[in-house]
Design an enzyme around this catalytic site. Structure first.
Site, mmCIF file in Angstrom:
data_model
loop_
_atom_site.group_PDB
_atom_site.id
_atom_site.type_symbol
_atom_site.label_atom_id
_atom_site.label_comp_id
_atom_site.label_asym_id
_atom_site.label_seq_id
_atom_site.Cartn_x
_atom_site.Cartn_y
_atom_site.Cartn_z
ATOM 1 N N GLU A 116 0.852 -23.198 1.962
ATOM 2 C CA GLU A 116 1.903 -23.150 0.949
ATOM 3 C C GLU A 116 3.247 -23.611 1.506
ATOM 4 O OE1 GLU A 116 -0.080 -19.637 -1.846
ATOM 5 O OE2 GLU A 116 1.491 -19.121 -0.394
ATOM 6 N N ASP A 151 -3.558 -3.598 5.663
ATOM 7 C CA ASP A 151 -3.831 -4.476 6.807
ATOM 8 C C ASP A 151 -4.048 -3.699 8.094
ATOM 9 O OD1 ASP A 151 -3.366 -6.443 4.986
ATOM 10 O OD2 ASP A 151 -1.480 -7.143 5.848
ATOM 11 N N GLY A 167 0.808 -1.214 0.000
ATOM 12 C CA GLY A 167 0.000 0.000 0.000
ATOM 13 C C GLY A 167 0.839 1.261 0.000
#
Length: 427
Positions: free
Chosen positions: A178, A308, A23
């Site tokens: 992952e 976030d 961001g």
């Protein structure tokens, strides 16, 4: 000594951005050439591509390939400036911030400093588990995994073997899934060749998730397929199971059971930063800052938060906050940059969900895209393409592509090296 931290104002209004993540960096880039003086502040002097931390940890790619110097990005932008330091406090009345390097005034302040690992109040977990929220932590995790096998190769104690070779992952979100899949592929194709003396049939990879399924942020179909892929790779997935305590050796489970492992990786939660100078009433669940539809922090007209770090109040579609993913931060940055430079009325933020992807192993991935969901080989190639294009820097993309291609055809990685911090030998 004279402090050169606070820049000359040069008759421009100043926007200070805390954080060079997705961001913060996107906001700064979009304000390039604008009538503002833009100052980005971050503890690191580089942008980190967090979605691929797990590949650094599992020796798949080099740390430098997912890191890019902020100053190099800003080289050709005269109104963009960077300072490497850490935010300490905010003085909203004076429109100034205090950092470890000094004080700086602002006209607008944007908090884009992301989140920290959330250990949910467990001091033992914070002390003994292995987090993976920064490049440095990913390198440390790689060192820890590799050094565990080196130690196992030197001991004849069967119990110690089992502890050193076991890998426990807490958290069934994309990062945990992952990472589990990546380590499972290492166990199958790579580690037996490196350590022929060890019996890898005894190596356990366990994934614990307190919820009834993995990938809670994605569809039920994606969660089920991810579970199938993990089990196919030999990962033991423990759902509806919480880890209550860990002392670096013994793991205590919520059902009263215990097990033993030297390597416990924590990917179970995140929490925002609380900054001195901001009233505690402005924080909500997960220490996220409450903002309005313009990402403005009430009642401070000149302070904003994106990514976030924030939660938009009154959003019926996302009452618990938008997903804490890169796309939200990027879209909020684009909207805020537009509002800063427009002469028209400000536009409220509306999130466009472009879908979610998660990869578990070679040719194993799940995709939730608007209108349709799929898994398998095509989802895996789509995941590769999307993440490759999102990497900052053409050179980084090239090296990651080469690493991925080499790994795909050889089922091997060449980055299994232990690099520890330098320690001067005392004579």
């Amino acid at each position: 000594m004279e402090n050169n931290f606070n820049l000359p104002r040069n008759n421009k209004k100043r926007i200070v951005i805390i954080g060079a993540g997705f961001g913060g960096l996107k906001l700064a880039q979009k304000l390039s050439g604008s009538p503002y003086q833009v100052v980005v502040i971050d503890k690191q002097n580089f942008h980190q591509f967090q979605p691929l931390f797990y590949q650094v940890a599992s020796s798949g790619i080099e740390p430098s390939s997912i890191s890019f110097p902020v100053r190099k990005i800003f080289q050709s932008h005269s109104n963009l400036h960077f300072r490497t330091t850490e935010l300490v406090s905010i003085n909203a009345d004076k429109k100034s911030i205090t950092t470890l390097a000094g004080e700086m005034n602002y006209d607008y302040l944007v908090l884009a400093n992301g989140v920290n690992t959330n250990y949910f109040g467990s001091d033992n977990m914070e002390k003994h588990s292995l987090p993976m929220k920064t490049t440095a932590e990913a390198i440390n995790l790689r060192n820890r995994i590799l050094s565990s096998f080196e130690k196992a190769n030197l001991t004849e104690d069967a119990d110690e073997h089992a502890k050193l070779m076991s890998v426990v992952i807490v958290g069934g979100g994309p990062t945990g899934v992952e990472l589990a899949g990546s380590i499972a592929e290492m166990r199958r194709f790579v580690l037996p060749k490196d350590y022929p003396e060890l019996d890898f049939s005894k190596m356990k990879i366990l994934l614990f998730e307190a919820a009834p399924r993995v990938l809670n942020g994605m569809s039920d179909r994606a969660g089920k397929k991810a579970l199938e892929f993990l089990e196919k790779l030999g990962v033991e997935v423990c759902l509806n199971t919480r880890i209550d305590d860990y002392d670096g050796n013994k793991i205590s489970l919520s059902d009263g059971a215990t097990l033993y492992a030297r390597n416990l990786i924590w990917t179970a939660g995140v929490s925002g930063h609380q900054t001195a100078g901001i009233d505690s009433a402005n924080y909500t669940r997960g220490n996220r800052l409450l903002v309005d539809n313009y990402n403005r922090l009430r009642p401070y007209d000149s302070i904003f938060a994106i990514g976030d770090a924030c939660l938009i109040e009154g959003n019926d579609k996302y009452p618990n906050g938008h997903p804490q993913v890169a796309q939200v931060a990027i879209q909020q940055a684009l909207n805020l940059a537009r509002n800063f430079v427009t002469k028209k009325p400000w536009r409220v933020f509306k999130y466009t969900d472009k879908g979610s992807l998660a990869t578990i192993g070679r040719n194993m991935a799940v995709a939730d895209l608007p209108g349709f969901k799929f898994s398998g080989v095509f989802a895996w190639f789509l995941w590769l393409f999307v993440h490759l294009m999102a990497i900052v820097g053409v050179k980084n993309r090239f090296f990651i592509f080469v690493n991925w291609a080499q790994s795909y055809f050889s089922r091997d990685q060449s980055l299994r090296i232990l690099i520890s911090p330098y320690k001067r030998i005392k004579k």
